[in-house]
Motif scaffolding. Structure first.
Motif: not given
Ligand code: SF4
Ligand code: SF4
Lengths: 273, 506
Positions: A149-150, A153, A215, A217, A254-256, B203, B289
């Motif tokens: 992930g990034c 989240c 999230g 991911c 969600g993202c996030p 991301c 985003r």
């Molecule tokens: S769901 Fe989106 S915000 Fe959460 S870790 Fe994955 S890429 Fe990042």
């Protein structure tokens, strides 16, 4: 010391009385999708626009005609590309932050059967837990595991501890060790390099325990779906070796996800019929 | 050395093919002469997977805003630069891992992104951690799952009592194969390729979404010669500076927390959210985003929205200033931060540190200043000299003031010129890229300079798309800052760097 007290008075009391009071979210925040029933013909614009394959052809068309696809919130990153692409306005986003569900299939959103385009969408009714979580009603300690992930989240889980959300007042807390936890909260698509650490952490969590995935991911791999370095989140991990007793109790898409969505999800475990 | 203006893509054909020894000699001479290594990577001959790769090194001379590029024909081994040029140390390890090019004579050739205990990989199971021997030396291992809500990484301390003799940082747990996914994006068809790459880079490091997105858009715009309207630059900078404000504010709160100064710790957690919510008012997402598009932005602001944002900005700015000032004026806090985790300027330069950590050592590195992406009036780098946690806190504190001023000025310009062409109708992305070019984008994210780099082949296909997050340069700096410190200083020192795991791991 006096300066600190003066500054304290200036900074005021800032905790929102959630869920009694509703959070004020940006009008540009998308939130939960609501779909309108349209006849698609040969149009494939939304399928082509969606970066995560979150749109699935609606299998239910009795007359064999293509209709509004089903939207899988578990894969959706809420980019809005489908809304921009659809010439018939099939995709709307309601600004509703309550999106958590208890079953994977409840993340699938389909168009209302009745194609009343102008009728206002009915108020959203969040689901009730299918199991009894009353054991965790007053005290729920979670260990967070970040697996790929990034980091966004994680950031939105972290802020729940700040005074705007004040998670602690609900008896919910993130703890340092899985041994102290009632469950795990997973974020990230489960990178190959984190797989073992995740399973070890799960094994170290005493039963009865629950698993919340937060999230896109963690639910489905999100944007990193099908990367050879990742496991497509819980979608991909389930059924693989060493995961027999992995059961997801809560999904927060969600993202996030907005922090209010995560908080709502955790509180929804206490919802009662 | 073949050099070019930082905004212009370079012609690959004008880059002479050097042999590895000659490249080594030239790079070392340039770095001794004040150039800085932006990227050093394996450049494959063709876009075919597994094609043989040579070396490619891109250097920057900040004072003259000039870049230089050097390359070699495909090779398997080369004489390591690291013994004479520590800036190359991490890049060469990456090169060995990612492209199989062996830097012969590298003193510390270990994996960069493969986790030490990854399953089913016997070789990496025995990750060669450095070990100090001695009767009273003990080892402390932390991670990958940490105590707080943070990304995974492994820290291995060699301690003598409380004293840290050596810290080794082993990362890779967040590795998602991002660069491979960027290359593979072209399989999704021309309409999707650009959009998909941008989403992936948003991301790359979730707390630097706007900065990575800006770097990617700038890279593509430079490659294709696409103009960007001033209005879009204003909106992009609002996003970028709000990102800086949110993170600097959060970091100062975290430093307060680890110092035990709780008022600022709790207030800043809330104020950070105010800045994030302002970003959400611009584009709907708290992390920015979807704000940027190739050639412009996806969102615009009307005068009322600008006014509302200005009011909120001033209030949050006032709250942040008040919260940070009482912390930095408290003698107990200053005493705790002063001298903790200090790095000297020579080491910072030798390692090639960037961003807040470099400025805290007196190095005037700020891409907003030495490689501005637009013609908007900018800022000067904020410098401190002592290189310790206090210096890193003070740099952040002063940069918050600069960012507040920039956002306010940009918002008032946006409000004043609504007649101007709206920024939110960006041009269609290019269906193909120009052939045999090398383009570079440097963007100052809140952590430091983000560098994106692209090289195309004769068909305009991507030969390389290299992402260098500031964390890639700065993790070794954190390890060095801990040397001979107390192990109990680690959390504080770590927060003062606040590096990204996923930005490093990609
Ligand atoms: S769901 Fe989106 S915000 Fe959460 S870790 Fe994955 S890429 Fe990042
Ligand atoms: S909003 Fe969701 S469903 Fe729509 S295009 Fe984006 S990811 Fe796909």
């Amino acid at each position: 010391m006096l300066r600190i007290i003066k500054e304290r008075l200036h900074q005021k009391y800032r905790t929102l009385d959630y869920p009694r009071q509703k959070p004020a979210l940006s009008p540009r925040y998308l939130g939960r999708p609501t779909l309108a029933n349209v006849e698609c013909g040969d149009c494939r614009a939304c399928f082509e626009a969606c970066p995560t394959g979150a749109l699935l052809p609606d299998p239910a068309g009795p007359d064999g005609r293509a209709r509004t696809p089903v939207l899988d919130m578990g894969r959706c990153i809420f980019c809005g590309a489908c809304r921009a692409a659809c010439p018939k306005g099939a995709f709307r986003f309601s600004g509703e932050h309550r999106m958590a569900v208890f079953r994977r299939e409840d993340l699938l959103v389909s168009a209302a059967p009745d194609p009343q385009a102008d009728a206002p969408a009915p108020a959203y009714e969040p689901p009730f837990p299918p199991r009894d979580y009353s054991l965790f009603r007053r005290s729920l300690k979670l260990r967070q595991v970040s697996a790929g992930g990034c980091g966004a989240c994680e950031a939105d889980c972290n802020v729940l501890g700040t005074l705007a959300y004040d998670l602690g007042r609900f008896g919910i807390e993130f703890v340092a060790s899985p041994r102290h936890a009632d469950g795990l909260l997973l974020t990230g698509p489960v990178s190959e390099n984190m797989r073992r650490a995740l399973l070890d952490t799960w094994a170290a969590t005493p039963k009865p325990r629950l698993l919340a995935v937060v999230g896109a991911c963690a639910i489905s791999g999100g944007l990193f779906r099908d990367s050879p370095q990742c496991r497509n989140g819980m979608d991909g991990l389930k059924g693989t070796q060493g995961t027999d007793d992995l059961h997801v109790d809560l999904f927060v898409p969600g993202c996030p996800p907005n922090p209010w969505s995560i908080l709502d999800g955790l509180l929804s475990l206490r919802r009662k019929n | 050395m073949f050099s070019f203006d930082y905004r212009q893509p370079a012609d690959m054909d004008s880059l002479p093919l050097l042999d590895a020894a000659e490249l080594r000699r030239r790079v070392i001479r340039a770095v001794d002469g004040g150039w800085r290594m932006l990227a050093f990577f394996g450049l494959p001959e063709t876009a075919r997977p597994g094609a043989p790769a040579g070396l490619c090194c891109v250097l920057a001379h900040d004072a003259t805003r000039t870049l230089a590029a050097l390359r070699t024909p495909p090779l398997e081994q080369f004489p390591s630069l690291t013994p004479d040029c520590p800036q190359a140390h991490y890049f060469e390890r990456e090169m060995y891992e990612q492209w199989g090019l062996e830097p012969v004579g590298h003193p510390w050739l270990k994996p960069v992104r493969r986790a030490p205990d990854a399953e089913g990989d016997g070789e990496s199971a025995a990750y060669p951690f450095y070990r100090a021997d001695g009767d009273e030396v003990h080892e402390v291992a932390v991670g990958p799952v940490h105590a707080g809500i943070i990304e995974p990484g492994h820290f291995r301390f060699q301690c003598y009592g409380e004293n840290v003799l050596h810290l080794e940082i082993a990362l890779g747990y967040q590795h998602r194969g991002l660069e491979a996914m960027l290359a593979a994006a072209s399989a999704y068809g021309p309409a999707q390729t650009t959009a998909r790459r941008l989403l992936l880079l948003e991301c790359a490091a979730g707390d630097s979404s706007v900065a990575h997105a800006t770097a990617h858009c700038v890279l593509w715009e430079r490659l294709t010669g696409q103009d960007v309207p001033e209005r879009a630059w204003l909106l992009r900078r609002v996003g970028l500076e709000l990102e800086r404000l949110a993170n600097h504010c959060g970091d100062l709160g975290a430093i307060a927390g680890d110092t035990g100064f709780l008022p600022t710790s709790s207030w800043n957690g809330r104020i950070r959210g105010d800045f994030l919510n302002m970003t959400a008012s611009v584009c709907g997402n708290r992390f920015g985003r979807g704000l940027l598009r190739y050639g412009g932005t996806a969102h615009d602001l009307c005068p009322e929205e600008c006014e509302d944002l200005t009011t909120r900005l001033r209030a949050a700015g006032r709250d942040a200033r008040g919260a940070v000032d009482i912390m930095l004026d408290a003698a107990s806090v200053r005493d705790r931060l002063n001298g903790t985790g200090a790095l000297n300027r020579a080491d910072a330069r030798a390692l090639g540190l960037v961003g807040v950590a470099a400025r805290a050592c007196g190095l005037p590195l700020d891409a907003r200043f030495h490689a501005p992406v637009s013609d908007l009036p900018g800022t000067e780098p904020c410098l401190e000299q002592s290189g310790d946690v206090l210096a890193r806190a003070l740099v952040r504190s002063r940069e918050m003031d600069d960012s507040l001023a920039l956002v306010e000025a940009d918002l008032s310009r946006l409000a004043a010129r609504t007649g101007a062409r709206t920024a939110a109708t960006p041009p269609a992305p290019p269906s193909r890229l120009p052939a045999r070019k090398l383009a570079v984008a440097q963007v100052e994210g809140w952590r430091g300079e983000i560098c994106h780099l692209a090289v195309t082949d004769a068909e305009g296909e991507l030969l390389a798309c290299k992402i260098v997050d500031p964390s890639f340069h700065n993790w070794p700096g954190l390890a060095l800052a801990m040397r001979n410190g107390q192990i109990s200083d680690f959390p504080l020192c770590n927060k003062s760097f606040n590096l990204s795991y996923c930005g490093h791991d990609l």
